[in-house]
Write a protein that holds these residues in place. Structure first.
Motif, PDB file in Angstrom:
ATOM      1  N   PRO A   1     -26.245  24.843 -47.845  1.00 25.20           N
ATOM      2  CA  PRO A   1     -26.330  26.084 -47.065  1.00 25.20           C
ATOM      3  C   PRO A   1     -27.241  27.121 -47.722  1.00 25.20           C
ATOM      4  CG  PRO A   1     -24.208  25.933 -48.171  1.00 25.20           C
ATOM      5  CD  PRO A   1     -24.928  24.650 -48.438  1.00 25.20           C
ATOM      6  N   ASP A   2     -27.834  27.964 -46.877  1.00 21.58           N
ATOM      7  CA  ASP A   2     -28.672  29.041 -47.373  1.00 21.58           C
ATOM      8  C   ASP A   2     -27.962  30.397 -47.319  1.00 21.58           C
ATOM      9  OD1 ASP A   2     -28.667  28.919 -44.614  1.00 21.58           O
ATOM     10  OD2 ASP A   2     -30.760  29.466 -44.381  1.00 21.58           O
ATOM     11  N   VAL A   3     -26.860  30.495 -46.581  1.00 22.66           N
ATOM     12  CA  VAL A   3     -26.132  31.755 -46.450  1.00 22.66           C
ATOM     13  C   VAL A   3     -24.646  31.576 -46.783  1.00 22.66           C
ATOM     14  CG1 VAL A   3     -25.410  33.548 -44.813  1.00 22.66           C
ATOM     15  CG2 VAL A   3     -27.732  32.646 -44.703  1.00 22.66           C
ATOM     16  N   THR A   4     -24.054  30.520 -46.300  1.00 21.70           N
ATOM     17  CA  THR A   4     -22.599  30.336 -46.410  1.00 21.70           C
ATOM     18  C   THR A   4     -22.206  29.696 -47.740  1.00 21.70           C
ATOM     19  OG1 THR A   4     -22.671  28.150 -45.405  1.00 21.70           O
ATOM     20  CG2 THR A   4     -22.465  30.033 -43.908  1.00 21.70           C
TER      21      THR A   4
ATOM     22  N   CYS B   1     -24.711  29.320 -37.548  1.00 27.17           N
ATOM     23  CA  CYS B   1     -23.556  29.765 -38.339  1.00 27.17           C
ATOM     24  C   CYS B   1     -23.980  30.627 -39.513  1.00 27.17           C
ATOM     25  CB  CYS B   1     -22.776  28.556 -38.849  1.00 27.17           C
ATOM     26  SG  CYS B   1     -21.983  27.626 -37.543  1.00 27.17           S
ATOM     27  N   LYS B   2     -23.352  31.785 -39.623  1.00 26.95           N
ATOM     28  CA  LYS B   2     -23.586  32.682 -40.763  1.00 26.95           C
ATOM     29  C   LYS B   2     -22.285  32.899 -41.539  1.00 26.95           C
ATOM     30  CE  LYS B   2     -27.821  33.993 -39.383  1.00 26.95           C
ATOM     31  NZ  LYS B   2     -28.717  35.070 -39.263  1.00 26.95           N
ATOM     32  N   ALA B   3     -21.155  32.514 -40.962  1.00 22.43           N
ATOM     33  CA  ALA B   3     -19.850  32.662 -41.614  1.00 22.43           C
ATOM     34  C   ALA B   3     -19.534  31.400 -42.413  1.00 22.43           C
ATOM     35  CB  ALA B   3     -18.764  32.898 -40.562  1.00 22.43           C
ATOM     36  N   SER B   4     -18.934  31.576 -43.568  1.00 18.91           N
ATOM     37  CA  SER B   4     -18.542  30.433 -44.397  1.00 18.91           C
ATOM     38  C   SER B   4     -17.402  29.672 -43.739  1.00 18.91           C
ATOM     39  CB  SER B   4     -18.104  30.906 -45.783  1.00 18.91           C
ATOM     40  OG  SER B   4     -19.191  31.485 -46.464  1.00 18.91           O
ATOM     41  N   PRO B   5     -17.360  28.357 -43.920  1.00 22.01           N
ATOM     42  CA  PRO B   5     -16.234  27.590 -43.376  1.00 22.01           C
ATOM     43  C   PRO B   5     -14.957  27.949 -44.125  1.00 22.01           C
ATOM     44  CG  PRO B   5     -17.633  26.196 -44.739  1.00 22.01           C
ATOM     45  CD  PRO B   5     -18.315  27.521 -44.635  1.00 22.01           C
ATOM     46  N   SER B   6     -13.839  27.827 -43.445  1.00 16.79           N
ATOM     47  CA  SER B   6     -12.525  28.096 -44.047  1.00 16.79           C
ATOM     48  C   SER B   6     -11.673  26.849 -43.913  1.00 16.79           C
ATOM     49  CB  SER B   6     -11.828  29.253 -43.329  1.00 16.79           C
ATOM     50  OG  SER B   6     -12.597  30.430 -43.425  1.00 16.79           O
ATOM     51  N   LEU B   7     -10.826  26.635 -44.899  1.00 21.57           N
ATOM     52  CA  LEU B   7      -9.959  25.461 -44.919  1.00 21.57           C
ATOM     53  C   LEU B   7      -8.516  25.926 -45.016  1.00 21.57           C
ATOM     54  CD1 LEU B   7     -10.006  22.345 -45.083  1.00 21.57           C
ATOM     55  CD2 LEU B   7     -10.087  22.595 -47.550  1.00 21.57           C
ATOM     56  N   ILE B   8      -7.739  25.597 -43.995  1.00 19.74           N
ATOM     57  CA  ILE B   8      -6.323  25.927 -43.976  1.00 19.74           C
ATOM     58  C   ILE B   8      -5.574  24.628 -43.694  1.00 19.74           C
ATOM     59  CG2 ILE B   8      -4.495  27.281 -42.885  1.00 19.74           C
ATOM     60  CD1 ILE B   8      -6.549  29.000 -44.378  1.00 19.74           C
ATOM     61  N   GLY B   9      -4.796  24.177 -44.688  1.00 22.96           N
ATOM     62  CA  GLY B   9      -4.099  22.904 -44.549  1.00 22.96           C
ATOM     63  C   GLY B   9      -5.105  21.786 -44.381  1.00 22.96           C
TER      64      GLY B   9
ATOM     65  N   LEU C   1     -12.585  16.509 -50.768  1.00 21.37           N
ATOM     66  CA  LEU C   1     -13.816  16.609 -49.988  1.00 21.37           C
ATOM     67  C   LEU C   1     -14.416  17.996 -50.138  1.00 21.37           C
ATOM     68  CD1 LEU C   1     -12.414  14.951 -46.734  1.00 21.37           C
ATOM     69  CD2 LEU C   1     -13.903  13.868 -48.432  1.00 21.37           C
ATOM     70  N   VAL C   2     -15.741  18.079 -50.011  1.00 25.90           N
ATOM     71  CA  VAL C   2     -16.460  19.355 -50.033  1.00 25.90           C
ATOM     72  C   VAL C   2     -17.165  19.487 -48.692  1.00 25.90           C
ATOM     73  CG1 VAL C   2     -18.243  20.727 -51.166  1.00 25.90           C
ATOM     74  CG2 VAL C   2     -16.838  19.157 -52.522  1.00 25.90           C
ATOM     75  N   PHE C   3     -17.000  20.657 -48.045  1.00 22.43           N
ATOM     76  CA  PHE C   3     -17.602  20.901 -46.731  1.00 22.43           C
ATOM     77  C   PHE C   3     -18.612  22.032 -46.839  1.00 22.43           C
ATOM     78  CE2 PHE C   3     -13.315  19.325 -46.142  1.00 22.43           C
ATOM     79  CZ  PHE C   3     -13.513  18.264 -45.280  1.00 22.43           C
ATOM     80  N   LEU C   4     -19.792  21.828 -46.226  1.00 17.82           N
ATOM     81  CA  LEU C   4     -20.852  22.823 -46.230  1.00 17.82           C
ATOM     82  C   LEU C   4     -21.391  22.950 -44.816  1.00 17.82           C
ATOM     83  CD1 LEU C   4     -21.649  20.446 -48.640  1.00 17.82           C
ATOM     84  CD2 LEU C   4     -22.718  22.497 -49.477  1.00 17.82           C
ATOM     85  N   ILE C   5     -21.752  24.165 -44.435  1.00 20.31           N
ATOM     86  CA  ILE C   5     -22.425  24.347 -43.148  1.00 20.31           C
ATOM     87  C   ILE C   5     -23.649  25.214 -43.378  1.00 20.31           C
ATOM     88  CG2 ILE C   5     -21.090  26.358 -42.382  1.00 20.31           C
ATOM     89  CD1 ILE C   5     -21.194  24.878 -39.530  1.00 20.31           C
ATOM     90  N   ASP C   6     -24.776  24.789 -42.816  1.00 15.75           N
ATOM     91  CA  ASP C   6     -25.993  25.579 -42.973  1.00 15.75           C
ATOM     92  C   ASP C   6     -26.176  26.495 -41.763  1.00 15.75           C
ATOM     93  OD1 ASP C   6     -27.161  24.030 -40.929  1.00 15.75           O
ATOM     94  OD2 ASP C   6     -28.296  22.802 -42.321  1.00 15.75           O
ATOM     95  N   THR C   7     -27.137  27.387 -41.839  1.00 12.78           N
ATOM     96  CA  THR C   7     -27.369  28.366 -40.780  1.00 12.78           C
ATOM     97  C   THR C   7     -27.641  27.704 -39.433  1.00 12.78           C
ATOM     98  OG1 THR C   7     -28.270  29.868 -42.433  1.00 12.78           O
ATOM     99  CG2 THR C   7     -28.733  30.399 -40.161  1.00 12.78           C
ATOM    100  N   GLY C   8     -28.272  26.553 -39.461  1.00 10.28           N
ATOM    101  CA  GLY C   8     -28.572  25.837 -38.227  1.00 10.28           C
ATOM    102  C   GLY C   8     -27.371  25.156 -37.600  1.00 10.28           C
ATOM    103  N   GLY C   9     -26.223  25.175 -38.287  1.00 13.34           N
ATOM    104  CA  GLY C   9     -25.006  24.600 -37.733  1.00 13.34           C
ATOM    105  C   GLY C   9     -24.722  23.171 -38.123  1.00 13.34           C
ATOM    106  N   THR C  10     -25.458  22.633 -39.091  1.00 14.13           N
ATOM    107  CA  THR C  10     -25.179  21.275 -39.543  1.00 14.13           C
ATOM    108  C   THR C  10     -24.063  21.310 -40.575  1.00 14.13           C
ATOM    109  OG1 THR C  10     -27.442  20.564 -39.140  1.00 14.13           O
ATOM    110  CG2 THR C  10     -26.130  19.203 -40.632  1.00 14.13           C
TER     111      THR C  10
ATOM    112  N   LEU D   1     -16.954  29.408 -37.623  1.00  8.70           N
ATOM    113  CA  LEU D   1     -17.270  30.450 -36.656  1.00  8.70           C
ATOM    114  C   LEU D   1     -18.778  30.536 -36.489  1.00  8.70           C
ATOM    115  CD1 LEU D   1     -14.923  33.458 -37.370  1.00  8.70           C
ATOM    116  CD2 LEU D   1     -15.457  32.505 -35.141  1.00  8.70           C
ATOM    117  N   SER D   2     -19.241  30.429 -35.256  1.00  7.35           N
ATOM    118  CA  SER D   2     -20.678  30.512 -35.013  1.00  7.35           C
ATOM    119  C   SER D   2     -21.091  31.964 -34.830  1.00  7.35           C
ATOM    120  CB  SER D   2     -21.056  29.699 -33.774  1.00  7.35           C
ATOM    121  OG  SER D   2     -20.737  30.420 -32.602  1.00  7.35           O
ATOM    122  N   ALA D   3     -22.382  32.201 -34.906  1.00  9.73           N
ATOM    123  CA  ALA D   3     -22.925  33.550 -34.734  1.00  9.73           C
ATOM    124  C   ALA D   3     -22.705  34.073 -33.311  1.00  9.73           C
ATOM    125  CB  ALA D   3     -24.406  33.569 -35.076  1.00  9.73           C
ATOM    126  N   THR D   4     -22.533  33.173 -32.345  1.00 10.85           N
ATOM    127  CA  THR D   4     -22.287  33.590 -30.959  1.00 10.85           C
ATOM    128  C   THR D   4     -20.803  33.788 -30.672  1.00 10.85           C
ATOM    129  OG1 THR D   4     -22.228  31.302 -30.187  1.00 10.85           O
ATOM    130  CG2 THR D   4     -24.361  32.438 -30.098  1.00 10.85           C
TER     131      THR D   4
END
Length: 136
Positions: free
Chosen positions: A26-29, A67-75, A37-46, A81-84
């Motif tokens: 990611p470049d922002v998140t 996507c500009k918001a970092s992913p969250s992990l609950i349980g 496991l490790v989860f990453l999301i980049d600005t383009g939504g991948t 959350l997408s930018a839209t």
């Protein structure tokens, strides 16, 4: 993305580096991990998932959302959350599986907050509270 063992002292560059990943960084998140496991999301939504122990990529999925918001992990659930303002809930698992998708109808750039069984989302105009007993 680098996995560095925390038990060293001094310069551990050569001795404590377990693995390096270069795809889906990611470049922002910020990344999130459940320890396995490790989860990453980049600005383009991948959305990309790596095995935390080996660094082996498990999967990659295009959410088709900016996507500009970092992913969250609950349980065992991953919240994106997408930018839209689209909220995507996915299984935190070795294979991608979308569990839910809903639209808040407003732009969102902030990461959600979680407390007392509720999700708090700040959009550009409002503060949403999702879930909880009896609603708010």
């Amino acid at each position: 993305l680098q996995a560095i063992r925390p038990d060293g002292q001094g310069d551990v560059t050569q001795t404590h580096l377990d693995w390096i990943a270069e795809d889906g960084i990611p470049d922002v998140t910020s990344p999130v991990s459940n320890g396995d496991l490790v989860f990453l999301i980049d600005t383009g939504g991948t959305l990309t998932c790596y095995d935390a122990k080996t660094g082996r990529k498990q999967w990659e999925h295009d959410t088709e959302e900016e996507c500009k918001a970092s992913p969250s992990l609950i349980g065992d659930k991953l919240y994106l959350l997408s930018a839209t303002g689209t909220l995507i809930v996915a299984a935190a698992a070795r294979e991608y599986r979308e569990l839910a998708r809903s639209d808040l109808g407003e732009q969102v750039y902030a990461s959600p907050a979680f407390a007392h069984g509720e999700i708090f989302v700040r959009s550009l105009k409002r503060l949403f509270c999702i879930g909880g007993e009896g609603g708010r």
